[in-house]
Design a protein around this motif. Structure first.
Motif, PDB file in Angstrom:
ATOM      1  N   ASN A 195       4.318-109.987 -26.510  1.00 57.43           N
ATOM      2  CA  ASN A 195       4.207-109.417 -27.908  1.00 57.43           C
ATOM      3  C   ASN A 195       3.259-109.507 -28.659  1.00 57.43           C
ATOM      4  O   ASN A 195       2.898-109.898 -29.734  1.00 57.43           O
ATOM      5  N   VAL A 196       2.118-109.027 -28.072  1.00 56.37           N
ATOM      6  CA  VAL A 196       0.861-108.568 -28.875  1.00 56.37           C
ATOM      7  C   VAL A 196       0.995-107.188 -29.194  1.00 56.37           C
ATOM      8  O   VAL A 196       1.131-106.248 -28.477  1.00 56.37           O
ATOM      9  N   PRO A 197       0.505-106.834 -30.543  1.00 61.00           N
ATOM     10  CA  PRO A 197       0.445-105.579 -30.843  1.00 61.00           C
ATOM     11  C   PRO A 197      -0.501-104.491 -30.125  1.00 61.00           C
ATOM     12  O   PRO A 197      -1.715-105.289 -29.943  1.00 61.00           O
ATOM     13  N   VAL A 198      -0.203-103.347 -29.789  1.00 64.29           N
ATOM     14  CA  VAL A 198      -1.184-102.482 -29.384  1.00 64.29           C
ATOM     15  C   VAL A 198      -1.040-100.914 -30.080  1.00 64.29           C
ATOM     16  O   VAL A 198       0.180-100.735 -30.583  1.00 64.29           O
ATOM     17  N   LEU A 199      -2.040-100.485 -30.220  1.00 68.50           N
ATOM     18  CA  LEU A 199      -2.273 -99.274 -31.133  1.00 68.50           C
ATOM     19  C   LEU A 199      -2.849 -98.250 -30.304  1.00 68.50           C
ATOM     20  O   LEU A 199      -3.893 -98.316 -29.661  1.00 68.50           O
ATOM     21  N   ALA A 200      -2.272 -96.911 -30.144  1.00 66.96           N
ATOM     22  CA  ALA A 200      -2.438 -95.834 -29.609  1.00 66.96           C
ATOM     23  C   ALA A 200      -2.983 -94.698 -30.505  1.00 66.96           C
ATOM     24  O   ALA A 200      -2.212 -94.444 -31.365  1.00 66.96           O
ATOM     25  N   CYS A 201      -4.197 -94.311 -30.467  1.00 66.24           N
ATOM     26  CA  CYS A 201      -5.008 -93.488 -31.342  1.00 66.24           C
ATOM     27  C   CYS A 201      -5.126 -91.929 -30.545  1.00 66.24           C
ATOM     28  O   CYS A 201      -5.793 -91.972 -29.535  1.00 66.24           O
ATOM     29  N   GLY A 202      -4.479 -90.966 -30.739  1.00 62.17           N
ATOM     30  CA  GLY A 202      -4.771 -89.686 -30.262  1.00 62.17           C
ATOM     31  C   GLY A 202      -6.059 -88.831 -30.982  1.00 62.17           C
ATOM     32  O   GLY A 202      -5.809 -88.632 -32.331  1.00 62.17           O
ATOM     33  N   GLY A 209     -15.463 -87.999 -35.326  1.00 62.61           N
ATOM     34  CA  GLY A 209     -13.962 -87.519 -34.836  1.00 62.61           C
ATOM     35  C   GLY A 209     -12.930 -87.767 -35.681  1.00 62.61           C
ATOM     36  O   GLY A 209     -13.159 -88.124 -36.846  1.00 62.61           O
ATOM     37  N   CYS A 210     -11.686 -87.203 -35.201  1.00 62.05           N
ATOM     38  CA  CYS A 210     -10.756 -87.160 -36.184  1.00 62.05           C
ATOM     39  C   CYS A 210      -9.330 -87.713 -35.554  1.00 62.05           C
ATOM     40  O   CYS A 210      -9.076 -86.880 -34.283  1.00 62.05           O
ATOM     41  N   VAL A 211      -8.743 -88.715 -35.929  1.00 58.90           N
ATOM     42  CA  VAL A 211      -7.689 -89.261 -35.119  1.00 58.90           C
ATOM     43  C   VAL A 211      -6.392 -88.083 -35.768  1.00 58.90           C
ATOM     44  O   VAL A 211      -6.169 -88.212 -37.008  1.00 58.90           O
ATOM     45  N   LEU A 212      -5.732 -87.775 -34.759  1.00 61.57           N
ATOM     46  CA  LEU A 212      -4.502 -86.788 -35.286  1.00 61.57           C
ATOM     47  C   LEU A 212      -3.208 -87.351 -35.178  1.00 61.57           C
ATOM     48  O   LEU A 212      -2.250 -86.777 -35.386  1.00 61.57           O
ATOM     49  N   ALA A 213      -3.040 -88.235 -34.163  1.00 58.92           N
ATOM     50  CA  ALA A 213      -1.688 -89.138 -34.168  1.00 58.92           C
ATOM     51  C   ALA A 213      -1.890 -90.860 -33.743  1.00 58.92           C
ATOM     52  O   ALA A 213      -2.983 -91.271 -32.994  1.00 58.92           O
ATOM     53  N   VAL A 214      -1.208 -91.666 -34.258  1.00 57.56           N
ATOM     54  CA  VAL A 214      -1.126 -92.926 -33.885  1.00 57.56           C
ATOM     55  C   VAL A 214       0.033 -93.522 -33.704  1.00 57.56           C
ATOM     56  O   VAL A 214       1.162 -93.019 -34.390  1.00 57.56           O
ATOM     57  N   CYS A 215       0.319 -94.711 -32.946  1.00 57.31           N
ATOM     58  CA  CYS A 215       1.666 -95.275 -32.931  1.00 57.31           C
ATOM     59  C   CYS A 215       1.314 -96.682 -32.491  1.00 57.31           C
ATOM     60  O   CYS A 215       0.377 -97.085 -31.759  1.00 57.31           O
ATOM     61  N   LEU A 258      -7.023 -96.789 -26.856  1.00 56.87           N
ATOM     62  CA  LEU A 258      -5.920 -98.056 -27.033  1.00 56.87           C
ATOM     63  C   LEU A 258      -6.749 -99.379 -27.553  1.00 56.87           C
ATOM     64  O   LEU A 258      -7.811 -99.605 -27.136  1.00 56.87           O
ATOM     65  N   PHE A 259      -5.942 -99.737 -28.639  1.00 57.52           N
ATOM     66  CA  PHE A 259      -6.560-100.899 -29.309  1.00 57.52           C
ATOM     67  C   PHE A 259      -5.571-101.995 -29.130  1.00 57.52           C
ATOM     68  O   PHE A 259      -4.259-101.786 -29.380  1.00 57.52           O
ATOM     69  N   VAL A 260      -6.049-103.226 -29.238  1.00 57.13           N
ATOM     70  CA  VAL A 260      -5.037-104.481 -28.950  1.00 57.13           C
ATOM     71  C   VAL A 260      -5.466-105.665 -30.085  1.00 57.13           C
ATOM     72  O   VAL A 260      -6.624-105.850 -30.181  1.00 57.13           O
ATOM     73  N   GLN A 261      -4.635-105.989 -30.537  1.00 59.96           N
ATOM     74  CA  GLN A 261      -4.706-107.146 -31.792  1.00 59.96           C
ATOM     75  C   GLN A 261      -5.361-108.486 -30.968  1.00 59.96           C
ATOM     76  O   GLN A 261      -4.369-108.965 -30.167  1.00 59.96           O
ATOM     77  N   GLN A 262      -6.255-108.850 -31.394  1.00 60.19           N
ATOM     78  CA  GLN A 262      -7.052-110.122 -30.866  1.00 60.19           C
ATOM     79  C   GLN A 262      -7.533-111.030 -31.975  1.00 60.19           C
ATOM     80  O   GLN A 262      -8.347-110.377 -32.844  1.00 60.19           O
TER      81      GLN A 262
END
Length: 832
Positions: free
Chosen positions: A174-181, A160-166, A189-193
């Protein structure tokens, strides 16, 4: 304070044709950052000027992002990713680069990037958390703390190829979360643990590639906006799910996706539901952007407004209805006319009072909210420029505007905008005289409002300014029409348009502007397109035109085609008396390498000059029109002398006067450029072998023989391939010739030269462009403004400025100004 010798006066460029290529620093007075070729440009939309160029990438800049401060103040840090497989973190102070840190690790071009500030888990010190996605099917997470940079994690997406991140933080904890399109139509959705990002959920619903994702926090809820090529926008709500001790209401709601995270010793269940589905675009939605928070009366405001752009040429501002909460379309704006392919990116700036869209062909479309009626938005002026390599630039004979030509198949005219009652003067594109179907290569001014251009075709095309342009030029530049061409000429066309499937600009006269009817009274239209043939509409402008106007209403009529070359046109020049044109085309054989002379009175061929065996790269007439100089790919130059005619009825005739060969030529590689001194006594050549040489003397007497023409300077080695040479029309304070040399590296060097008896210490390096002033790719042409004894004087200080323009393969045109007085203090000779 030491006076600056060289300054950048004006810059013309546009964003790269990529999604994610815009980022607006939030808050009042924030700068718009965009990638232009290999450079990051900082632009002030209020003052309409480029503030700085951040040069560090070695390939195209594909994405960038200002790192927003949590308190809503202006950001001083910026991240960018490019096709050179690297991410650069820029730290700025007063809009100047304080530090640039390179993050290397990707094995493919970086196409998406985002960053936030995060408090360190142990020391609580603020550091930047950066996410970057590349074509190597990975997303890398980086941490920058002070000068220390480390790669925290690499997320591999296989095929796959991720086209957008945020990036953002889950509400309340206050836990970082990452969205990858992704290109699998899902949002991951990824969460820092435990300092590692773990995949928690994949959001399904879109039916095509995800083009954009962006987080926004409203109260205790976190919202994610996503857009896709399926023409739909989805808004997802992320919230903390109540525990079993808390009661939920009995409302009917969509089934939510949930996941559990560990925050210290506390387990928290997070729910994600689809908040709304926005269907307003008719084609792929390329970007979405939430309005950033801002301070108003000391209170941090976060309006719930979302901006989206699409390939359907529209930009929509969405907001929920205050009473029902239903998301509605608040504002719809967009492009009109032209052969365009919609918008790629969008941003909201100036506390929500300005919106900007980035079109496929590089144009920026800016709208401002009216102060009186807040529901009305009016188009405003933004920076514009070429979206491909710029091949040629030339000043008009009066030195009041420049014309450029590019492989983006357009010719553009830039001029100063002098506002009434204001001292501020900014330069803008005010006309697009030629929009062609072939890559344009060269041009020459015939007189003030006529020029000839050459492209990757065998034809030279001559253009003349229409009445509507002359009128608008006088209004915009603050000049009187009295000293311009005869505006009352009844044969002067109003404008021009390009017929369907045509390449020639057809003149439009006053009688063509009204509706055309046939004998039976029906409206005459193009039967294939069912639209009126004439798309040109004259308009009197008090300021620079917008992109829509430039595309349709600023073409110049084509008045002549010149046939004669057997291959694609490569260079063209006009003599100073404006009576002769000289042109050459690409050639691999001697018969095709001939120079053709044309009369500007009859447009007929006057003479064919045959000498070179490969492409003639540049032609230059001497200022007194007695000589014609040509340089070539065959590593030689030829000098042609005008013969004295007994009768003025005969056209000028040039004979081969002198030349170099493999033995006498100082250059060992292609000679790219040449130019004459203002007294016609010497000429300079610049070559790929990094050498610049002065030749002469041509004006020692009228009976000069070819034996007198030879090298008259020491060989100047500039350290990089020379691609452009231009000589200033006035001497420096020491009465030395001033030469601008453009290099393949993008740097411009100013030298002064004067003939010495021993040809030693004759070159003086005056100044060279700094990293931010230089182009990022090779210089294609340099052109000095014709001073005509009227150099610009700085008010109250008497500073004398000289101007020259440059263009290059980095899609950029720049106008520099040189402090002539400050040159007197430069006396250190170059080491040959």
């Amino acid at each position: 304070m030491v006076a600056s010798v060289l300054e950048v006066s004006h810059v013309f460029c546009c964003p790269n044709r990529v999604r994610g290529g815009l980022s607006w620093n939030p808050g009042r007075g924030g700068l718009l950052a965009f990638g232009s070729s290999c450079s990051v440009v900082l632009y002030d939309p209020q003052k309409k000027v480029v503030i700085n160029n951040l040069n560090g990438h070695t390939a195209r800049v594909n994405c960038l992002h200002w790192i927003y401060r949590q308190d809503g103040s202006l950001s001083t840090e910026l991240v960018s990713g490019g096709s050179d497989n690297q991410v650069i973190h820029w730290e700025l102070e007063n809009n100047q680069v304080l530090k640039a840190v390179r993050l290397q690790g990707h094995e493919g071009p970086v196409y998406a990037i985002h960053a936030i500030y995060q408090n360190g888990p142990s020391d609580g010190v603020l550091h930047a958390l950066i996410a970057s996605a590349a074509t190597d099917s990975t997303v890398r997470l980086w941490s920058k703390k002070g000068s220390e940079v480390k790669c925290l994690q690499t997320l591999n997406f296989g095929d796959g190829c991720v086209l957008a991140v945020c990036l953002s933080f889950l509400p309340s904890i206050n836990v970082p979360v990452l969205a990858c399109g992704d290109d699998d139509c899902k949002i991951h959705l990824f969460v820092q643990q435990d300092d590692q990002f773990q995949k928690m959920l994949s959001l399904c619903g879109h039916e095509d590639w995800i083009r954009g994702v962006e987080w926004a926090t409203f109260g205790r809820n976190l919202f994610l906006a996503s857009c896709s090529q399926d023409s739909l926008i989805r808004i997802w709500r992320v919230y903390m799910k109540p525990t079993s001790l808390e009661t939920e209401d009995d409302c009917i709601r969509l089934k939510g996706n949930t996941f559990t995270i560990q925050n210290g010793d506390i387990s928290t269940t997070v729910a994600v539901t689809l908040e709304t589905l926005l269907a307003g675009h008719e084609n792929a939605v390329n970007a979405v952007h939430w309005q950033p928070p801002f301070y108003k009366d000391g209170v941090l405001q976060q309006p719930v407004r979302l901006l989206s752009v699409s390939t359907d040429k529209s930009m929509i501002l969405w907001a929920p209805d205050e009473e029902s909460g239903v998301w509605l379309e608040q504002v719809r704006v967009g492009e009109v006319g032209g052969n365009t392919l919609g918008f790629l990116s969008c941003q909201i700036g100036e506390n929500g009072t300005m919106i900007i869209g980035h079109a496929f062909q590089g144009a920026l479309h800016l709208w401002k909210q009216r102060a009186v009626n807040r529901r009305q938005w009016t188009p405003d002026i933004a920076i514009s420029g070429h979206f491909d390599g710029v091949q040629d630039v030339i000043w008009d004979p009066e030195g009041e505007f420049i014309i450029t030509t590019s492989t983006d198949q357009t010719t553009r005219l830039f001029a100063p905008w002098k506002r009434k009652g204001q001292s501020l003067v900014t330069w803008h594109e005010i006309a697009r005289p030629q929009i062609h179907g072939y890559n344009l290569k060269c041009l020459a001014m015939i007189d003030r409002f006529r020029f000839v251009s050459g492209a990757d075709e065998k034809v030279l095309r001559v253009f003349s300014a229409p009445r509507n342009f002359v009128e608008n030029f006088s209004f915009i530049s603050g000049q009187s029409l009295d000293h311009m061409l005869c505006i009352e000429d009844p044969d002067l066309p109003e404008g021009a348009s390009v017929p369907a499937l045509g390449l020639s600009n057809k003149a439009i006269f006053m009688g063509d502007l009204g509706p055309q009817f046939s004998e039976d009274g029906t409206l005459l239209v193009n039967p294939a397109l069912e639209y009126p043939e004439v798309t040109f509409q004259p308009a009197l402008l008090s300021g620079p035109p917008t992109e829509d106007h430039l595309l349709q209403n600023t073409l110049w009529p084509e008045i002549q085609k010149l046939y004669g070359h057997g291959n694609e046109i490569f260079c063209v020049a006009c003599n100073n008396s404006k009576t002769l044109l000289a042109s050459a085309c690409k050639a691999a054989q001697k018969e095709h390498a001939a120079i053709i002379l044309w009369s500007t009175a009859s447009w007929k061929q006057v003479q064919t000059l045959v000498f070179h065996t490969l492409t003639v790269t540049q032609i230059a007439f001497s200022p007194n029109d007695k000589f014609l100089l040509a340089v070539s790919r065959d590593r030689t130059w030829s000098l042609w002398k005008k013969q004295k005619m007994t009768s003025p009825e005969f056209d000028p005739f040039f004979n081969l006067f002198t030349f170099t060969n493999k033995i006498t030529s100082v250059h060992s590689r292609i000679i790219w450029s040449c130019d004459w001194t203002p007294d016609s006594n010497y000429f300079f050549t610049g070559s790929r072998d990094k050498k610049v040489v002065a030749w002469g003397e041509c004006m020692s007497n009228d009976d000069v023989t070819d034996n007198n023409i030879g090298p008259r300077s020491s060989i100047l080695d500039v350290g990089s391939s020379v691609t452009a040479v231009s000589v200033c029309p006035v001497l420096d304070p020491a009465q030395r010739y001033l030469i601008a040399v453009g290099l393949e590296s993008g740097k411009i060097c100013l030298f002064s030269w004067k003939k010495t008896s021993q040809e030693v210490n004759d070159w003086i390096r005056c100044v060279e462009t700094s990293s931010s002033q230089s182009h990022t790719l090779g210089i294609r042409r340099l052109s000095w403004k014709n001073c005509s004894g009227d150099t610009e004087k700085q008010r109250g200080k008497g500073t004398e400025w000289l101007h020259f323009a440059s263009c290059g393969e980095d899609h950029t045109v720049k106008i520099f100004r040189v402090n002539r007085g400050a040159l007197a203090g430069v006396t250190t000779p170059c080491q040959s």
